[in-house]
Design a protein around this motif. Structure first.
Motif, PDB file in Angstrom:
ATOM      1  N   ASP A  58       0.840  -1.185   0.000  1.00  0.00           N
ATOM      2  CA  ASP A  58       0.000   0.000   0.000  1.00  0.00           C
ATOM      3  C   ASP A  58       0.876   1.235   0.000  1.00  0.00           C
ATOM      4  N   ILE A  59       0.565   2.149  -0.885  1.00  0.00           N
ATOM      5  CA  ILE A  59       1.312   3.397  -1.002  1.00  0.00           C
ATOM      6  C   ILE A  59       0.330   4.529  -0.749  1.00  0.00           C
ATOM      7  N   ASN A  60       0.655   5.393   0.170  1.00  0.00           N
ATOM      8  CA  ASN A  60      -0.208   6.513   0.487  1.00  0.00           C
ATOM      9  C   ASN A  60       0.447   7.797  -0.012  1.00  0.00           C
ATOM     10  N   LEU A  61      -0.122   8.366  -1.074  1.00  0.00           N
ATOM     11  CA  LEU A  61       0.385   9.622  -1.623  1.00  0.00           C
ATOM     12  C   LEU A  61      -0.571  10.731  -1.211  1.00  0.00           C
ATOM     13  N   LEU A  62      -0.382  11.236  -0.025  1.00  0.00           N
ATOM     14  CA  LEU A  62      -1.347  12.159   0.550  1.00  0.00           C
ATOM     15  C   LEU A  62      -1.380  13.514  -0.148  1.00  0.00           C
ATOM     16  N   GLU A  63      -0.223  14.080  -0.390  1.00  0.00           N
ATOM     17  CA  GLU A  63      -0.158  15.454  -0.858  1.00  0.00           C
ATOM     18  C   GLU A  63      -0.594  15.572  -2.314  1.00  0.00           C
ATOM     19  N   LYS A  64      -1.659  16.275  -2.538  1.00  0.00           N
ATOM     20  CA  LYS A  64      -2.151  16.622  -3.873  1.00  0.00           C
ATOM     21  C   LYS A  64      -2.752  15.470  -4.674  1.00  0.00           C
ATOM     22  N   PHE A  65      -2.825  14.279  -4.140  1.00  0.00           N
ATOM     23  CA  PHE A  65      -3.409  13.161  -4.869  1.00  0.00           C
ATOM     24  C   PHE A  65      -4.482  12.487  -4.017  1.00  0.00           C
ATOM     25  N   ARG A  66      -5.544  12.073  -4.676  1.00  0.00           N
ATOM     26  CA  ARG A  66      -6.635  11.369  -4.004  1.00  0.00           C
ATOM     27  C   ARG A  66      -6.746   9.980  -4.612  1.00  0.00           C
ATOM     28  N   LEU A  67      -6.738   8.963  -3.759  1.00  0.00           N
ATOM     29  CA  LEU A  67      -6.858   7.592  -4.232  1.00  0.00           C
ATOM     30  C   LEU A  67      -8.268   7.357  -4.750  1.00  0.00           C
ATOM     31  N   LEU A  68      -8.384   6.998  -6.033  1.00  0.00           N
ATOM     32  CA  LEU A  68      -9.673   6.716  -6.644  1.00  0.00           C
ATOM     33  C   LEU A  68     -10.039   5.244  -6.527  1.00  0.00           C
ATOM     34  N   ASP A  69      -9.037   4.388  -6.719  1.00  0.00           N
ATOM     35  CA  ASP A  69      -9.298   2.952  -6.771  1.00  0.00           C
ATOM     36  C   ASP A  69      -7.975   2.211  -6.626  1.00  0.00           C
ATOM     37  N   SER A  70      -8.052   0.980  -6.170  1.00  0.00           N
ATOM     38  CA  SER A  70      -6.889   0.089  -6.193  1.00  0.00           C
ATOM     39  C   SER A  70      -7.411  -1.297  -6.531  1.00  0.00           C
ATOM     40  N   ARG A  71      -6.619  -2.026  -7.297  1.00  0.00           N
ATOM     41  CA  ARG A  71      -7.028  -3.353  -7.743  1.00  0.00           C
ATOM     42  C   ARG A  71      -5.880  -4.330  -7.571  1.00  0.00           C
ATOM     43  N   ASN A  72      -6.226  -5.547  -7.160  1.00  0.00           N
ATOM     44  CA  ASN A  72      -5.239  -6.607  -6.987  1.00  0.00           C
ATOM     45  C   ASN A  72      -5.246  -7.534  -8.192  1.00  0.00           C
ATOM     46  N   TYR A  73      -4.067  -7.866  -8.669  1.00  0.00           N
ATOM     47  CA  TYR A  73      -3.879  -8.823  -9.751  1.00  0.00           C
ATOM     48  C   TYR A  73      -2.759  -9.774  -9.317  1.00  0.00           C
ATOM     49  N   GLY A  74      -3.118 -10.884  -8.703  1.00  0.00           N
ATOM     50  CA  GLY A  74      -2.100 -11.793  -8.178  1.00  0.00           C
ATOM     51  C   GLY A  74      -1.290 -11.091  -7.105  1.00  0.00           C
ATOM     52  N   ARG A  75       0.027 -11.047  -7.289  1.00  0.00           N
ATOM     53  CA  ARG A  75       0.903 -10.366  -6.329  1.00  0.00           C
ATOM     54  C   ARG A  75       0.975  -8.862  -6.566  1.00  0.00           C
ATOM     55  N   SER A  76       0.435  -8.410  -7.678  1.00  0.00           N
ATOM     56  CA  SER A  76       0.518  -6.991  -8.034  1.00  0.00           C
ATOM     57  C   SER A  76      -0.689  -6.205  -7.557  1.00  0.00           C
ATOM     58  N   LYS A  77      -0.451  -4.933  -7.321  1.00  0.00           N
ATOM     59  CA  LYS A  77      -1.519  -4.024  -6.956  1.00  0.00           C
ATOM     60  C   LYS A  77      -1.373  -2.768  -7.813  1.00  0.00           C
ATOM     61  N   ILE A  78      -2.504  -2.315  -8.384  1.00  0.00           N
ATOM     62  CA  ILE A  78      -2.509  -1.117  -9.212  1.00  0.00           C
ATOM     63  C   ILE A  78      -3.320  -0.055  -8.475  1.00  0.00           C
ATOM     64  N   PHE A  79      -2.722   1.129  -8.303  1.00  0.00           N
ATOM     65  CA  PHE A  79      -3.363   2.249  -7.630  1.00  0.00           C
ATOM     66  C   PHE A  79      -3.690   3.314  -8.665  1.00  0.00           C
ATOM     67  N   PHE A  80      -4.867   3.886  -8.550  1.00  0.00           N
ATOM     68  CA  PHE A  80      -5.309   4.967  -9.440  1.00  0.00           C
ATOM     69  C   PHE A  80      -5.524   6.220  -8.578  1.00  0.00           C
ATOM     70  N   TYR A  81      -4.716   7.235  -8.824  1.00  0.00           N
ATOM     71  CA  TYR A  81      -4.799   8.485  -8.077  1.00  0.00           C
ATOM     72  C   TYR A  81      -5.245   9.605  -9.009  1.00  0.00           C
ATOM     73  N   GLU A  82      -5.959  10.559  -8.418  1.00  0.00           N
ATOM     74  CA  GLU A  82      -6.377  11.736  -9.163  1.00  0.00           C
ATOM     75  C   GLU A  82      -5.695  12.951  -8.546  1.00  0.00           C
ATOM     76  N   MET A  83      -5.265  13.843  -9.394  1.00  0.00           N
ATOM     77  CA  MET A  83      -4.699  15.097  -8.925  1.00  0.00           C
ATOM     78  C   MET A  83      -5.848  15.899  -8.311  1.00  0.00           C
ATOM     79  N   SER A  84      -5.697  16.343  -7.086  1.00  0.00           N
ATOM     80  CA  SER A  84      -6.798  17.082  -6.453  1.00  0.00           C
ATOM     81  C   SER A  84      -6.536  18.571  -6.422  1.00  0.00           C
TER      82      SER A  84
END
Length: 84
Positions: A58-84
């Motif tokens: 899990d990666i938390n990018l607090l400053e200026k980005f808002r987590l929209l979604d995260s998805r698991n694919y096996g061992r991988s995780k994809i995070f979707f952030y929006e510029m706020s």
């Protein structure tokens, strides 16, 4: 190398709607550095996406980005952030 590329794009005054980051798995500290550069240099347009691929981390990018979604694919995780 990645930070050099970001600096070059900033110098060329390029902006993007989507940036996809897939750094090596042991680059946790670099991800936060890259995030800070991307937000500070304003490489993303408003309402743009920053997509980050990690391995079950899990990666938390607090400053200026808002987590929209995260998805698991096996061992991988994809995070979707929006510029706020």
């Amino acid at each position: 190398f990645l930070i050099d590329a970001i600096e070059y794009l900033n110098k060329e005054k390029k902006t993007f709607d989507i940036i996809f980051l897939d750094p090596p798995y042991n680059y946790r500290g670099e991800i936060l550095k890259i995030h800070n550069i991307v937000s500070r240099k304003k490489l993303l347009n408003k309402k743009s996406l920053l997509i980050l691929h990690r391995e079950n981390e899990d990666i938390n990018l607090l400053e200026k980005f808002r987590l929209l979604d995260s998805r698991n694919y096996g061992r991988s995780k994809i995070f979707f952030y929006e510029m706020s």
